[in-house]
Design an enzyme around this catalytic site. Structure first.
Site, short mmCIF file in Angstrom:
data_model
loop_
_atom_site.label_atom_id
_atom_site.label_comp_id
_atom_site.label_asym_id
_atom_site.label_seq_id
_atom_site.Cartn_x
_atom_site.Cartn_y
_atom_site.Cartn_z
CB ALA A 50 -0.93 -0.01 1.21
CB CYS A 51 3.91 2.21 -1.85
SG CYS A 51 4.75 0.66 -1.45
CB THR A 52 1.06 6.82 -0.14
OG1 THR A 52 -0.01 5.91 0.16
CG2 THR A 52 0.49 8.16 -0.55
CD GLU A 69 2.73 1.80 3.43
OE1 GLU A 69 2.82 2.77 4.21
OE2 GLU A 69 2.86 1.90 2.19
NE ARG A 90 -2.97 3.18 0.36
CZ ARG A 90 -2.23 2.90 -0.69
NH1 ARG A 90 -1.29 3.74 -1.10
NH2 ARG A 90 -2.41 1.78 -1.37
#
Length: 376
Positions: A28-30, A48, A268
């Site tokens: 879940a990278c942002t 993540e 996100r």
């Protein structure tokens, strides 16, 4: 982890992660880009994953003899890099999953499940580039692309111009045991941003005026989805008048009612756009680094918040580290799950020549200090 760098795939310990991957949620990278009032760009992102990636801080020197991974884990195409890179790796490999080079080009690898589709490395497949063709175009494994880009180019325009000289091919990453689904974000010292997505065996390239990227779906889908949130504003909503009665908002922040707060990639993306566009620009890059850290805190996932099933109690998707890059000052920062102190790697103060990659573990600590690397 050991301080010495493990620079061959043969020394990696085989990990039985295929089952783990089937249980772990998708990463879940942002990521985002901010600009200070003086125009200095600052890049930030979270990383993540559902199990530890064992990331180390690494410095890849100028003129490093890099080599891509070829089919069956054998050495592939090699090149000598032009620029030094500071960043973070995974599984002890001599490649970055996120980083900054000495010219101010920065970027990251983000997970792209269900959408990523690479050129085929299998010459027997009738509908794809054969092995010889991929070799002629300089074949890169999905995890090699960012290291190639940061090691050889000073701007996103230079990367874009070189994309037709390479192919990203569908190779299994030995430690993961799968072909990892990735897409890539890049930003340079001018403030320009680029998104590169392998889809259907080809590279789709987008200018990124927002500077934000998360995960699947594709980048163009996220841009379309923003049309569902065009009324959001950092300015509080005015009271609603009905039949002579006034209904004022409950507290501050009413202009942002409807901002999605869940950890899914679309939510996100919207939240990151809202935060980066509404945040008050800071005067300098140093102040913008601190602003980026505050924004990153909104995307921090603690262990246990995201679970694949009620029965799974040992593997959680969580924020393993967050990074910030001052593209003008050439300073790369990192904080990890076990060490929330922001530590720095200053490319203007490091020795950037050398033959080997240097690595430093992300040890738990409460002390804010530069990352220290062993001497050559």
């Amino acid at each position: 982890m050991a301080n010495s760098f493990r620079n061959t795939l043969g020394r990696l310990t085989a990990l039985p992660l295929v089952l783990a991957l089937s249980l772990a949620p998708a990463a879940a990278c942002t990521s985002f880009l901010l600009k200070s009032a003086d125009g200095s760009p600052v890049y930030g992102r979270t990383l993540e994953f559902g199990f530890p990636l064992e990331s180390e801080a690494i410095v890849i020197p100028r003129h490093y003899a890099a080599r891509a991974t070829g089919p069956e884990g054998k050495p592939g195409w090699g090149w000598k890099s032009r620029y030094a890179i500071a960043g973070l790796n995974a599984f002890g490999l001599p490649v970055v999953v996120d980083g900054l080079n000495e010219k101010g080009l920065a970027g990251g690898i983000l997970y792209f499940p269900g959408v990523a589709g690479y050129a085929r490395s299998d010459s027997s497949h009738p509908d794809s580039a054969d092995t010889d063709s991929a070799d002629q175009r300089h074949a890169l494994a999905p995890w090699d692309f960012l290291t190639w880009a940061l090691g050889n180019f000073a701007s996103v325009a230079e990367v874009r111009a070189a994309l037709d000289t390479i192919a990203i091919v569908d190779l299994v990453q030995p430690t993961l045991g799968i072909v990892p689904p990735f897409h890539y974000t890049l930003h340079d010292a001018s403030g320009a941003s680029l998104v590169i997505e392998p889809i259907g065996g080809r590279l789709k390239v987008y200018d990124n005026p927002l500077g934000v990227m998360t995960n699947a779906p594709s980048f163009d889908w996220h841009l379309t989805n923003l049309r569902n949130y065009v009324k959001l504003s950092p300015v509080d909503a005015a009271p609603l008048k009905i039949a002579g009665e006034s209904f004022a908002p409950l507290g501050a922040g009413s202009g942002l009612l409807g901002v999605p707060g869940d950890p899914t990639p679309p939510s996100r993306f919207v939240r990151a756009v809202g935060l980066t566009l509404s945040a008050e620009p800071q005067k300098t890059a140093a102040e913008t680094v601190r602003l980026a850290e505050h924004i990153l805190n909104n995307f921090d996932i603690p262990m246990g918040l995201v679970r694949v099933s009620p029965q799974e109690t040992s593997r959680f998707e969580y924020t393993q580290w967050s990074s910030i890059a001052d593209l003008s000052g050439r300073v790369y920062y990192v904080k990890s799950y076990d060490n929330q102190a922001l530590r720095s790697i200053d490319l203007t103060k490091l020795e950037l020549e050398g033959r080997s990659v240097r690595a430093a573990p992300l040890r738990p600590s409460s002390r804010a200090a530069p990352v220290e690397f062993p001497k050559h």
